[in-house]
Scaffold this motif. Structure first.
Motif, PDB file in Angstrom:
ATOM      1  N   VAL A  60       0.821  -1.203   0.000  1.00 30.19           N
ATOM      2  CA  VAL A  60       0.000   0.000   0.000  1.00 30.19           C
ATOM      3  C   VAL A  60       0.860   1.259   0.000  1.00 30.19           C
ATOM      4  O   VAL A  60       0.502   2.258  -0.632  1.00 30.19           O
ATOM      5  N   THR A  61       2.004   1.221   0.653  1.00 30.00           N
ATOM      6  CA  THR A  61       2.812   2.439   0.808  1.00 30.00           C
ATOM      7  C   THR A  61       3.270   3.019  -0.530  1.00 30.00           C
ATOM      8  O   THR A  61       3.500   4.219  -0.622  1.00 30.00           O
ATOM      9  N   VAL A  62       3.368   2.185  -1.564  1.00 33.68           N
ATOM     10  CA  VAL A  62       3.775   2.702  -2.877  1.00 33.68           C
ATOM     11  C   VAL A  62       2.726   3.666  -3.442  1.00 33.68           C
ATOM     12  O   VAL A  62       3.028   4.462  -4.326  1.00 33.68           O
ATOM     13  N   ALA A 164      -4.140  -2.116  13.123  1.00 32.28           N
ATOM     14  CA  ALA A 164      -3.235  -1.810  12.010  1.00 32.28           C
ATOM     15  C   ALA A 164      -3.303  -2.866  10.910  1.00 32.28           C
ATOM     16  O   ALA A 164      -3.334  -2.532   9.720  1.00 32.28           O
ATOM     17  N   GLU A 165      -3.327  -4.130  11.271  1.00 31.31           N
ATOM     18  CA  GLU A 165      -3.377  -5.212  10.271  1.00 31.31           C
ATOM     19  C   GLU A 165      -4.677  -5.148   9.470  1.00 31.31           C
ATOM     20  O   GLU A 165      -4.665  -5.216   8.242  1.00 31.31           O
ATOM     21  N   GLY A 166      -5.799  -5.034  10.155  1.00 32.96           N
ATOM     22  CA  GLY A 166      -7.094  -4.962   9.478  1.00 32.96           C
ATOM     23  C   GLY A 166      -7.213  -3.727   8.617  1.00 32.96           C
ATOM     24  O   GLY A 166      -7.779  -3.776   7.518  1.00 32.96           O
ATOM     25  N   PHE A 167      -6.671  -2.608   9.102  1.00 39.22           N
ATOM     26  CA  PHE A 167      -6.685  -1.366   8.333  1.00 39.22           C
ATOM     27  C   PHE A 167      -5.886  -1.534   7.046  1.00 39.22           C
ATOM     28  O   PHE A 167      -6.333  -1.132   5.968  1.00 39.22           O
ATOM     29  N   ALA A 168      -4.721  -2.155   7.141  1.00 42.47           N
ATOM     30  CA  ALA A 168      -3.892  -2.386   5.949  1.00 42.47           C
ATOM     31  C   ALA A 168      -4.620  -3.279   4.957  1.00 42.47           C
ATOM     32  O   ALA A 168      -4.586  -3.023   3.742  1.00 42.47           O
TER      33      ALA A 168
END
Length: 180
Positions: A60-62, A164-168
């Motif tokens: 996602v960060t890209v 954080a995991e679910g959000f990602a």
């Protein structure tokens, strides 16, 4: 029960929790006058690192870039944002501070920031990636801080570190469905 003393050393009552009473007195008589210094256990970047790892794993960060939102009286640059119809701004905020008044001050500061940015001609959705205090006695202040943030226009999405995991995963699926 332990006696509680005022600044003149005179007894003024009883407490079941001397440590909490001491923390409240410290907040009232010391931290209040310590200026704008916020003593932190973890800073915003450390909170971001909790979110960054699963976001990187989901690639996602890209898709994230910095985005400056400008309003008539204020502007702020979000370090992590993406556009999908509107700008989505992702901002890590550590509430892992050492005092309840610091937690509430930070929440009020963010409420003011978001309230000013709401006047921008550019529509955006803030997603506040929040880190909880590590001190369990500060949970009440943390809950109040979240309540303050929910009052902000535009209403932000608050995402706790524990999510954080679910959000990602959710963000990854959204990007796959809608693209950048």
């Amino acid at each position: 029960m332990t006696a509680v003393f005022n600044s003149a050393g005179l007894g003024r009552g009883l407490t079941d929790n001397p440590e909490e009473s001491l923390r409240q007195l410290f907040d009232r008589y010391v931290e209040k006058y310590s200026g704008r210094i916020q003593l932190t256990s973890r800073d915003d970047e450390q909170v971001w690192s909790v979110f960054r790892k699963p976001l990187e794993e989901k690639q996602v960060t890209v898709w994230l870039q910095s985005k400056r939102i400008t309003a008539p009286d204020y502007e702020y640059e979000f370090k992590h944002a993406r556009k999908n119809e509107v700008w989505h701004a992702y901002e890590p905020i550590s509430f892992d501070l050492l005092g309840s008044s610091s937690i509430l001050d930070k929440a009020n500061n963010w409420m003011g920031r978001l309230t000013n940015l709401a006047e921008s001609s550019e529509t955006f959705k803030p997603h506040l990636l929040i880190g909880a205090p590590s001190d369990p006695s500060l949970q009440t202040a943390f809950i109040k801080a979240q309540n303050i943030l929910y009052k902000s226009p535009p209403k932000p999405q608050l995402v706790r570190e524990s999510d954080a995991e679910g959000f990602a995963e959710t963000l990854s699926e959204e990007i796959k469905q809608h693209g950048r």
